[in-house]
Design a protein around this motif. Structure first.
Motif, short mmCIF file in Angstrom:
data_model
loop_
_atom_site.label_atom_id
_atom_site.label_comp_id
_atom_site.label_asym_id
_atom_site.label_seq_id
_atom_site.Cartn_x
_atom_site.Cartn_y
_atom_site.Cartn_z
N ASP A 3 2.59 6.23 -0.52
CA ASP A 3 2.69 7.44 -1.35
C ASP A 3 1.63 8.48 -0.96
O ASP A 3 1.03 9.13 -1.82
CB ASP A 3 2.56 7.09 -2.84
CG ASP A 3 3.69 6.19 -3.32
OD1 ASP A 3 4.79 6.29 -2.75
OD2 ASP A 3 3.44 5.39 -4.24
N GLY A 4 1.39 8.60 0.34
CA GLY A 4 0.48 9.62 0.85
C GLY A 4 -0.99 9.29 0.74
O GLY A 4 -1.83 10.14 1.05
N ARG A 5 -1.32 8.07 0.32
CA ARG A 5 -2.73 7.70 0.18
C ARG A 5 -3.04 6.54 1.12
O ARG A 5 -2.24 5.63 1.28
CB ARG A 5 -3.03 7.29 -1.26
CG ARG A 5 -4.49 6.95 -1.51
CD ARG A 5 -4.76 6.70 -2.97
NE ARG A 5 -6.14 6.35 -3.21
CZ ARG A 5 -6.66 6.06 -4.40
NH1 ARG A 5 -5.89 6.10 -5.47
NH2 ARG A 5 -7.93 5.74 -4.52
N ARG A 6 -4.23 6.60 1.72
CA ARG A 6 -4.63 5.57 2.67
C ARG A 6 -5.50 4.53 1.98
O ARG A 6 -6.40 4.86 1.20
CB ARG A 6 -5.42 6.20 3.83
CG ARG A 6 -5.80 5.20 4.91
CD ARG A 6 -6.30 5.88 6.14
NE ARG A 6 -7.54 6.60 5.91
CZ ARG A 6 -8.16 7.33 6.83
NH1 ARG A 6 -7.63 7.47 8.01
NH2 ARG A 6 -9.29 7.94 6.53
N TYR A 7 -5.23 3.26 2.29
CA TYR A 7 -5.98 2.14 1.72
C TYR A 7 -6.63 1.36 2.86
O TYR A 7 -5.95 0.78 3.70
CB TYR A 7 -5.06 1.24 0.89
CG TYR A 7 -4.49 1.94 -0.32
CD1 TYR A 7 -5.14 1.89 -1.54
CD2 TYR A 7 -3.31 2.68 -0.22
CE1 TYR A 7 -4.63 2.54 -2.66
CE2 TYR A 7 -2.79 3.33 -1.33
CZ TYR A 7 -3.46 3.26 -2.55
OH TYR A 7 -2.95 3.92 -3.64
N SER A 8 -7.96 1.36 2.88
CA SER A 8 -8.72 0.70 3.93
C SER A 8 -8.74 -0.80 3.74
O SER A 8 -8.61 -1.31 2.63
CB SER A 8 -10.16 1.24 3.94
OG SER A 8 -11.00 0.43 4.73
#
Length: 378
Positions: free
Chosen positions: A293-298
């Motif tokens: 949803d357009g968000r990056r998760y490291s």
């Protein structure tokens, strides 16, 4: 210029990420996931570049290169001015055997590894383990305490929950209830390591250890020790993004390592570091991640919140006599973030380079110890 820059394009990296998601969604076998792990590293998560022969030439004829796979990624060993009597194939077999033994001790991907057996053991009594595993866990525990719990080898349930471990991940974010449940199963204070006789002990039956943030660095150190015992004076050892440089490269200079610019779509040198009889490890948020949803998760999980880090610190490089410790500290400082991480590294005398995002710009800060070892740079 000879380098370990990956020649993959952004399109190739997108294809690889898509393949990974599809493999997981379709319930791929563990073997398939392990094979993907090596490809993922090759395409996505190598954090440093070895410039073995300098910036203006290729590796010379006096440099012997050995390569293989280990720990879900690749390894390389470069030998400069190797002895004429060197049996390259025999040395390769010794390295492969050593790395296979280490995987057999501390892999979470091998169900029969010593670490996996400990994880599966519900006993809260002392469990005898190898001296090597006990020493590494004790080292990790020391760093966990010194970092204020930012480094935690019991974080495995959270790593798995977010899809960065050996377990297959659902195609949605974990709920807060799931995160809270995983947090109950974590905390390095719930783990004890004893060196004599070597043993580990859990305070709760479902405690789960994950040594991935220290094992590659340890593997580098052990291979470097093997080479030194074999009488090899000039070598560069790499497993994934962790390295140890001993002696000189093919030009009679210290091995030169490029810290990569933290950019997920390009591979460019941020700074070149000479590596003389030292280990080096880099942790970053820009290669191993997923987007939803357009968000990056490291892949770097904060053990205190149970969530991927969200601050502006993009990359941490740590130098030290022990690559294992550099590996662990790079992760700990990345978890702590730009301010707390830098303050702790400076206070402990760690040689660290922190790269922070500031809008479209990158800001780098190096500790006094780093500048002493490397010299001040851009």
């Amino acid at each position: 210029m000879h380098s370990y820059f990956m020649n993959s394009s952004p399109a190739q990296r997108v294809v690889a990420a898509s393949l990974w998601r599809r493999c997981r969604r379709d319930g791929a076998s563990q073997q398939s996931l392990t094979v993907y792990g090596a490809a993922r590293l090759s395409l996505l998560s190598l954090c440093v570049v070895a410039l073995a022969a300098g910036c203006d030439g290729a590796v010379g004829p006096d440099v012997v290169a050995l390569r293989g796979s280990t720990m879900g990624t690749s390894y390389s060993v470069q030998l400069a001015e190797a002895p004429a009597s060197l049996d390259k194939d025999a040395l390769q077999r010794r390295i492969d055997l050593l790395l296979a033994e280490l995987n057999g001790l501390m892999s979470t991907y091998q169900p029969d590894s010593e670490l996996s057996r400990f994880n599966a053991n519900p006993s809260t009594d002392w469990v005898p383990v190898s001296a090597e595993l006990a020493r590494l866990v004790a080292e990790a525990q020391t760093i966990g305490t010194a970092s204020g719990d930012a480094f935690d080898v019991t974080v495995g349930p959270l790593v798995n929950l977010w899809g960065f471990g050996p377990e297959v991940k659902a195609d949605e974010l974990p709920s807060q209830a799931a995160i809270d449940a995983a947090l109950v199963r974590t905390g390095h204070a719930k783990l004890q390591a004893r060196l004599d006789p070597p043993a580990l002990r859990k305070q709760q039956p479902d405690l789960y250890l994950d040594l991935s943030a220290i094992a590659k660095g340890y593997g580098v150190d052990r291979v470097a020790e093997l080479l030194a015992e074999a009488g090899i004076a000039n070598a560069l050892v790499q497993i994934g993004g962790e390295l140890y440089g001993h002696g000189q490269n093919g030009r009679g200079e210290p091995w030169r390592i490029a810290v990569e610019k933290p950019d997920p779509l390009a591979r460019r040198v941020f700074r070149v570091v000479p590596l003389l009889d030292r280990g080096m490890a880099t942790s970053g948020d820009y290669r191993n991640f997923f987007e939803l949803d357009g968000r990056r998760y490291s892949h770097t999980i904060d053990p205190t919140t149970g969530r991927p880090v969200t601050h502006a610190l993009a990359s941490v490089t740590v130098l030290g006599e022990s690559t294992a410790r550099a590996d662990a500290w790079a992760t700990a400082l990345l978890v702590l973030g730009p301010e707390r991480g830098f303050a702790l590294a400076q206070g402990l005398g760690l040689a660290a380079l922190l790269i922070e995002r500031d809008g479209d710009a990158l800001l780098a800060r190096s500790t006094d110890a780093f500048d002493t070892v490397v010299g001040e740079g851009p």
